[in-house]
Enzyme design. Sequence first.
Site, PDB file in Angstrom:
ATOM      1  N   SER A  29     -53.680 -30.556  34.521  1.00 29.68           N
ATOM      2  CA  SER A  29     -54.691 -30.724  34.682  1.00 29.68           C
ATOM      3  C   SER A  29     -55.766 -30.085  33.954  1.00 29.68           C
ATOM      4  O   SER A  29     -56.712 -30.313  33.978  1.00 29.68           O
ATOM      5  CB  SER A  29     -54.846 -29.966  35.865  1.00 29.68           C
ATOM      6  OG  SER A  29     -54.024 -30.993  37.378  1.00 29.68           O
TER       7      SER A  29
ATOM      8  N   HIS B 121     -60.853 -27.365  41.586  1.00 28.19           N
ATOM      9  CA  HIS B 121     -60.154 -27.886  41.333  1.00 28.19           C
ATOM     10  C   HIS B 121     -60.694 -28.952  40.250  1.00 28.19           C
ATOM     11  O   HIS B 121     -60.550 -28.176  38.984  1.00 28.19           O
ATOM     12  CB  HIS B 121     -58.862 -28.934  41.601  1.00 28.19           C
ATOM     13  CG  HIS B 121     -57.749 -29.879  40.617  1.00 28.19           C
ATOM     14  ND1 HIS B 121     -57.956 -30.982  40.049  1.00 28.19           N
ATOM     15  CD2 HIS B 121     -56.834 -29.211  39.976  1.00 28.19           C
ATOM     16  CE1 HIS B 121     -57.134 -30.806  39.368  1.00 28.19           C
ATOM     17  NE2 HIS B 121     -56.272 -29.989  39.738  1.00 28.19           N
TER      18      HIS B 121
ATOM     19  N   ASP C 133     -74.584 -37.771  42.047  1.00 31.77           N
ATOM     20  CA  ASP C 133     -74.594 -39.157  42.583  1.00 31.77           C
ATOM     21  C   ASP C 133     -74.298 -39.104  43.938  1.00 31.77           C
ATOM     22  O   ASP C 133     -72.378 -39.428  43.697  1.00 31.77           O
ATOM     23  CB  ASP C 133     -74.344 -40.166  41.808  1.00 31.77           C
ATOM     24  CG  ASP C 133     -75.404 -41.438  41.862  1.00 31.77           C
ATOM     25  OD1 ASP C 133     -75.244 -41.681  43.194  1.00 31.77           O
ATOM     26  OD2 ASP C 133     -75.554 -41.948  41.168  1.00 31.77           O
TER      27      ASP C 133
END
Length: 806
Positions: free
Chosen positions: A546, A315, A294
Site C-alpha cells: 500500500s 490508510h 468533492d
Amino acid sequence: MKKPHVLLNTRIQKNDSVKMKYNYGFGDDKKDKEENEKPDDYVRIGQNLQRSYTKFNADRAQRTARRSVYLEVPLHVDFIRINFFGQFAVHDYFGRWYQEFGLEAVEVTNFGTSVLFAVTDNNIDKFNAFLTAVDSVIRNGQDHQGRKYPKLIHYIQDFELLTSEDIIKTDVTADVFILKIADLMVHNRELETLIQSLEDYLNTQGIAYIKNKEIGIIEIYNTEAFNLEDIIDNFDIFLQVTSGRATIIRPNAFNAPDRDYGFEIAAVDNLPLVGVIDSGVDDRTPLAPLIVLDEDLNLTTTSVREDNVDRGRGHGTAVAALVALGGEAVSREYRGILAPHCRLLPIKIIDSDNAAISISRTLELLTIAKQKYPQIKIFTLTINFHQSKKFNEHYSSYAYALDKFSFENDCLIFISTGNNSDAIFRTNEAYDTAYFAEEEANLCSPAESLNNVTVGACSDSLGVGGHIGIANGPEYPTIYSRTGHYQHELLKGRAKVNKTLFKPDLVMAGGDYCYERGWLTDIGEGSMLLLSADPTESFYRLFGTSFATPLAANVAVQIQKHYPNVSASSIKALMLNHCSDKTIDDLIRDKQMLVGHGCLHTERAIYSDSDMINFIVEDTIDNGDLKVIPLNFPKYLVTDDLKKRNRILGVTATISYQFLPIRESQLGYCPVLIAFGFFKNHEGAGIVIKEKDNKSKLKSGPLWSQNSRFKQKPNPFSNTQKLSFVVNVDELLDERGIFKIGVHCFTHPQLRPGEDTAYQKDNRFSIAIAIEETLKKPTGKLYDEMLAINEIENILSADQDLEAEA
C-alpha cells in the site's frame, strides 16, 4: 546537469511503411497442427470421455431438479466447459462447433486450452448429437466397432457441466456479490430475455442491485430476501460469483505515537492532480492545502476529508502523503518545508477495516472524476479484493473494468499487488523466497490489470543508514509482497509461454520486518515512517505494498508535471525503461514474477543529462503494418578518440500501449500486438525480406521484442516489452550512423469472428529509448549532439526550465 527528455518527431523522421511479414517464417502450421492432434488411442480417449459423460449426465439431472417452477424463468442455458489437448482455434472453429453441435464459445481460459460453451433450449437437438458422438467414442473404445462420428471429438481431453458449485466462488454471507454475466454473441436476444427476467424478480423481492453491461456484471447487495443459490440454480446467465470483500493492511494495535506533525507544505503552482482511491484523506494534517474536496466522489456515509479506518489512524492519508511528497519526505522524516509534487483528489470507497467494494460504483466515481477534472491522469489504488488469484486464472471483472477505463481515458492507475500478512508465519519467521511458489502468494485482483501499473514492495524503508529488513538486500522483494499468478509449467505446450507477460511491473520501497532485541517486529526501523490521520499520533511505522504503490505514482506525477502532454503509455514506458533487477542476482527462478522489471531509478525516469538522452516516440499503427523510424547517431562517436571501440553506448528501449480488452478471452485479452526491434540502416522492404537474404538484424538475440508467428498456437500478448543492447564503433561505421526502429502490429489470430474490428486502424503506442555513453570518462557531448541531428519536439511544460531548476 538535468536536461529534459525529448519527443522524436516521427511525422518528419520516418521511412515509408510497408506490409509486415515475419522474415523468418510465419510458423510451421502443419507441424503446429500435428502437435495439437493426439494419436488415435481410442481406448484412452474413450476412458477419459466415459468419466466426463457419466458425471455430466448426473450433474445435468441434478441441476434440472434444483430449478424452481415458481420462478417462471422463460428459458434455460447449459454451460459446458471442454478442456482440449491443445489450444482451441477459436477463429477457425467457432462457427463449426456451433453448426455441428449447437455450442457457442463464450469464454476461453487456461490460455486457449479450455473453452466454455453455451447451448440453449433452441439447440438441444444439435447438442444431443454431441452427446451421441461422445457416446460413440466411448463405445468404440470398449468394443472397437468403428462407429462414425465427427472427428472434432478427438481434440477433447474431458468436459463438464458448469454447476452452481462451480459458479459460486465465495461465501454466501458476503455483503456484495459480483455476478459475472456470460457474453453470448449468437444468443444475445435470449441473454437479454434472461437478464430482464432476473431484474423483474429482484425488483419484486426488493433486492438492491446494479447492472453494468459494459463490464458484464450484476452486483447484488445481500439482504434477508436474497437467496444466492436460488439465483444461480435458475437464471442461467452467470459464469462466476465472487465477493466484493476488500482488504487493507492494518497497523499493529500496540504501535506507539511517534511525534507531532513537524512539517509544512511549500506553496507550488500548477501542480497535477492525483486521484487517491482509498479511505479518504484527513484534512487535519499538513496535507490540507493540497486536498481537493468533492463529496460527489464518495461511496460512504462519512466525508472524504475524514479517514476513519483502523481506529482513526487511517490508510488513505498515509497513501496520499507518499504520492504527494514522495520518498524524500520519508527519508527526511517529514521535517521542515516539503515541496509537493501534486494536489490530492480523495475518491472514497471504504470507511471501515472490513468493507466491501462495488466495481460498478467505484468505476462510476472514476468516470465522474475524469469528467469533472479532465486533467487528471494518475490514480492510486491500494485496496484489493481479499482473495488471491489462482494459478493462470482468467482476468477478473475488476481488472477488465480498470483496463477499459484507462484505455478510454488515457490514464494510469497504480495498483498494489496486495499484502500477504500470513507469509511470515509460513516461513518460520525468516526470509524464504521459496514461499512465493505457493498459490496463496499470488497477487489479488485487480492487480493483474495490463493497461495500468502493478507495484510490489521491496525491502527498502527509505530510512537513513544501512539496510535493516530481513530480506537479502533493500532491492529484494519483501516476504509480504505478492507475486504474479502465471505458472507456465502448468500450461499445455510451450507455445503459450510469453516471457514478456508478467506481474508486478516493478517494485518500490515498502519497508520490511526486522529484528529488534532478538524479536521479529513489523514496527521497527525496518518499516516505513507514515503519516497518521490522527493528530494525537501524527506518525506511525508500518510496511506494505500500500505504501510502495504511491511512491511509484509519485514518480509518474513528476513526469507528468515536467511533460504534461505525454500520454499515459509514455509515462509507463519511461518508468519501466529505467527499472533494473541486476542487483537481485540470486533470484533466478521466476524473478520477473517477483520484481517485474525491478527497482526504479527515479531521477533517470524524470530527467536526461549530458551523457544520457531519453527519446520518446508517440505514434499510431494499423493492423498488418510495419513502420520504420530512423535514429541518427553523431559523428563524434566514430571520429573522436574515445579510448575504446566496443560498448561505447548502451541502449535500452521499452514499448508500452493501452488496448480495449476482450473480456471473455484469456488468450486474446490483449487483442493487439505491437512489437518493435532495432535494425540496420535498411528500408522497410529490406527488413521484411528473409533474414538470411538481407541480414537486417542489428544484434544477436530476438529479432522482435515479442512475436506472433504461430497462428495455430499463438501466445497471449503483452502490452509492455523491453530490449537492451550495446553499440560498437564498427556498427556505426557500417550503418553510416543510422539505426532503424521497426514497429509492427498484428491482431490476435484467435479472436471470435468480428472481435478484431476495433483494432484495424490507429493503434496508439509509446516507446521510451534511453541512450547513454558507457565510457570511463564521458564526453558530455551526447545529449546536445543527438539533439542536433534528430527531429525532435519540445515536451516541457510552458513554465519549465530544468537548467534553472538544477
